[in-house]
Structure formats: C-alpha cells, structure tokens
Design an enzyme around this catalytic site. Structure first.
Site, PDB file in Angstrom:
ATOM      1  N   SER A 223       3.182  -3.594  -2.540  1.00 42.84           N
ATOM      2  CA  SER A 223       3.879  -5.010  -3.142  1.00 42.84           C
ATOM      3  C   SER A 223       3.517  -5.887  -2.102  1.00 42.84           C
ATOM      4  O   SER A 223       3.886  -5.991  -0.856  1.00 42.84           O
ATOM      5  CB  SER A 223       5.085  -4.980  -3.488  1.00 42.84           C
TER       6      SER A 223
ATOM      7  N   ARG B  36      13.477  14.623  -7.137  1.00 38.59           N
ATOM      8  CA  ARG B  36      14.591  15.513  -7.615  1.00 38.59           C
ATOM      9  C   ARG B  36      15.728  16.043  -6.799  1.00 38.59           C
ATOM     10  O   ARG B  36      16.678  16.216  -7.318  1.00 38.59           O
ATOM     11  CB  ARG B  36      13.681  16.619  -8.158  1.00 38.59           C
TER      12      ARG B  36
ATOM     13  N   ASP C  16      -1.564  11.209   4.366  1.00 40.47           N
ATOM     14  CA  ASP C  16      -2.307  11.238   5.761  1.00 40.47           C
ATOM     15  C   ASP C  16      -1.498  12.040   6.979  1.00 40.47           C
ATOM     16  O   ASP C  16      -2.050  11.940   7.908  1.00 40.47           O
ATOM     17  CB  ASP C  16      -2.308   9.806   6.017  1.00 40.47           C
TER      18      ASP C  16
HETATM   19  O1  F6P Z   1      -2.295   6.213   2.714  1.00 41.23           O
HETATM   20  C1  F6P Z   1      -2.862   7.020   1.889  1.00 41.23           C
HETATM   21  C2  F6P Z   1      -4.206   6.828   1.581  1.00 41.23           C
HETATM   22  O2  F6P Z   1      -4.507   7.786   0.577  1.00 41.23           O
HETATM   23  C3  F6P Z   1      -5.149   6.946   2.606  1.00 41.23           C
HETATM   24  O3  F6P Z   1      -5.574   7.945   3.155  1.00 41.23           O
HETATM   25  C4  F6P Z   1      -6.120   5.977   1.928  1.00 41.23           C
HETATM   26  O4  F6P Z   1      -7.161   5.231   2.941  1.00 41.23           O
HETATM   27  C5  F6P Z   1      -5.440   4.870   1.242  1.00 41.23           C
HETATM   28  O5  F6P Z   1      -4.190   5.651   0.852  1.00 41.23           O
HETATM   29  C6  F6P Z   1      -6.230   4.516  -0.224  1.00 41.23           C
HETATM   30  O6  F6P Z   1      -5.120   3.451  -0.648  1.00 41.23           O
HETATM   31  P1  F6P Z   1      -5.738   3.004  -2.088  1.00 41.23           P
HETATM   32  O7  F6P Z   1      -5.360   4.303  -3.224  1.00 41.23           O
HETATM   33  O8  F6P Z   1      -4.518   1.824  -2.344  1.00 41.23           O
HETATM   34  O9  F6P Z   1      -6.925   2.623  -2.201  1.00 41.23           O
END
Ligand code: F6P
Length: 325
Positions: free
Chosen positions: A75, A21, A130
């Site tokens: 991707s 936004r 994270d």
């Molecule tokens: O990068 C953010 C995150 O939530 C990490 O904490 C976790 O390991 C990962 O993505 C999980 O990814 P996905 O939703 O692709 O399984």
C-alpha cells in the site's frame, strides 16, 4: 484485549494461511475476537467489507493452501499521514485493540510508524520467501520457495546435461541471497551470484575459462535477482561479450517461487509463530516480531528486525567453491 485484527501484507508467502489459522484459533481459545483485515494496509484504509469477523471455521481447510486467504498488497496510501489516519479511524470503529501483522520489512515498518502515531500495539510474524529478516532463523515461505527453486533446477539440469549447456537461473531475492545460496547448495549448482557479495564477474569468467580443463559438460549458475552485477540476463550477456563463442541459456523462475502448497516445515513454523504472536500480544508485548531462534520462539523489536542485517551463512558460501570442483 477483547478484539484483535490480523492481516497479511507485502509479497505473499506459502504458509501465511497456516499462520492466520493459528492466530485465529489461539485468540479464540483465549476468548478474544478476531477480525481479518483483507488486503493488508490497503484494506485497513478502505474499511467496509475489508473487515471480516473470523471464527475457527473461517480458517478451516486452509493449512495446505498457498497464497493468502486475507489477500495482500503493497500500500502506497499507508505511507501517507492521511492514509494512516483513515486506517486508525476504521480500526477504532471496529473496536480493534491490537494487531497481528504477517509480512516482511515494509509491513513491520508500517506497524512501527502506526504505533508511534496512534498507539495501537502490534506483533509481527515474519512472512516472506526472502528469509531476510533479522531476529528469526527462517521466515514463513522460505522453505517452500527453495524447494520450488530446487525442483526447477533439477529439471533444467536434465536438459543442460543433454545439450552440454550453461544455464543461468535467476531466483528471487531483491536485497538478499538466502534463496540463491540455499538453491545453489541443494541444486548442486556450480556458482552463485549474490546481492551481498560484491564479487565482480571476473571470478565467473575465470571459472568458465578454466572449465574446459575440468571436462565438465554442463553448468548451472544461480543468480539472485538483486545481484550487484544485474540479474541472470545481464550476467549472461556479460559473459557472451567476454568469452568468444560462449553460449548460454537463461531461466527466470520469478513468481512461481511465491506460490504452491507450503511444505510441512513451513506449516509447522507458521503455526508456531502465529501461536507465539497472539500470546505475545495478549501478554502486553508490542512492536516486536516473533521469530524462531535456535528452535525457540524469540521476540525482536521491529526496529531491529527492520534495520539490522541478517548475515548469510558463511560456511555454506565457502562450501560452494569446494563442491564445484
Ligand atoms: O519480497 C518477496 C519478493 O518475492 C522478492 O523476492 C521480490 O523481489 C519481490 O517480492 C517481488 O515483488 P512483487 O511481487 O511486488 O513484484
């Protein structure tokens, strides 16, 4: 610059919409057109309906929404030269001269490679729960995620207390323990297992052996999913083996940490960074992440935000052993 593209990529994070936004409305104020690229790099490669012109109204009533209206993806095709060539062709056909990418490490790595090959400048806004990006004190989505985790810990605490049980609660963080550390402090947990600290499980075993004397009736241990010794399930079975009669329960919070309405803090942060990202791009900056350092907008080259490690707050870490007495 007359036309820019904006997309979200990688794991979604609450506050991404607030950032989109701010990007759209800041660009429009500077008479720059904005195209939303749906599904991140995937949509950039597939083109067609994935390129959506955005105006101020397109981003109305989204500041409070979790997820991302632009959708997201991780991707694999963009990791190939053919994929990136196709993406470039689509951007050229749309007349897009610069990009705002909202995401994490993988997103910025893609943008850096893309610039080196095709010269399209981009500015990144850090969007990941994270909080593991160098060059910003906080990332968009982190505050919401830790509040979600702490809310869950509070609830688990009630049942842990009633039954006098030990709970291992696994939070997200594949390579970084920022969520785990903050959730431990704010949730009043007694121990934390982090990816950054190569502490073996003996410390935990000692803690539970001596726990009997401390007269504590229940315990909560937070485990980051990327912990060196394994996730919460692994830690729990390790202790079951090591301590005769030890009993525990495991809760994996998982993707609930990625959803929900962004906190006020995340909305403000996302807005500042979206505004800062567009201004940086229009001022001729490229291949940098816009972050917040000591409450001021700061630009960090993608290369550094990708390769340099942001340290956990050592003071917070030290506090845990003081507070768990
Ligand atoms: O990068 C953010 C995150 O939530 C990490 O904490 C976790 O390991 C990962 O993505 C999980 O990814 P996905 O939703 O692709 O399984």
């Amino acid at each position: 610059m007359k036309k820019i593209g904006v997309f979200t990529s990688g794991g979604d994070a609450p506050g991404m919409n607030a950032c989109v936004r701010a990007v759209v409305r800041t660009a429009i104020t500077s008479n720059v057109e904005v195209v939303g690229i749906m599904q991140g790099y995937k949509g950039m490669i597939e083109g067609g309906e994935n390129f959506v012109p955005l105006n101020s109204r397109s981003v109305g009533n989204i500041i409070q929404r979790g997820g991302t209206i632009l959708k997201s993806s991780r991707s694999k095709a963009f990791m190939t030269t053919e994929g990136r060539k196709q993406a470039h062709k689509n951007l050229m056909a749309e007349g897009i001269e610069g990009i705002i990418c909202i995401g994490g490490n993988g997103t910025f790595t893609g943008a850096e490679i893309f610039f080196n090959e095709f010269g399209i400048p981009s500015i990144g806004a850090p969007g990941t729960i994270d909080n593991d990006l160098y060059g910003t004190d906080l990332t968009i989505g982190f505050d919401t995620a830790i509040n979600t985790a702490v809310d869950a810990i509070d609830k688990i605490r009630d049942t842990a207390d009633s039954h006098g049980r030990v709970f291992f609660i696994e939070v997200m963080g594949r390579d970084a323990g920022f969520i785990a550390l903050a959730a431990t402090i704010a949730g009043g947990a007694e121990m934390v297992m982090l990816p950054e600290v190569r502490e073996d499980h003996h410390k935990l075993i000692d803690f539970f052996r001596s726990r009997q004397q401390s007269k504590k009736s229940f315990s909560i241990v937070v485990v980051a999913e990327g912990n060196f010794e394994g996730g919460a399930m692994a830690i729990s079975s390790l202790l079951n083996k090591e301590i005769p009669g030890f009993e525990s329960r495991v809760v994996i919070l998982g993707h609930i940490q990625r959803g929900g309405s962004p906190t006020a803090y995340d909305r403000v942060l996302a807005t500042k960074l979206g505004y800062g990202a567009v201004n940086a791009l229009l001022a001729g900056e490229k291949n940098k992440m816009v972050g917040l350092l000591n409450n001021k907008i700061a630009l960090t080259p993608f290369i550094d935000s990708i390769n340099m490690k942001k340290d956990l707050n050592a003071d917070l870490l030290n506090l845990i052993s003081i507070l768990n007495n």
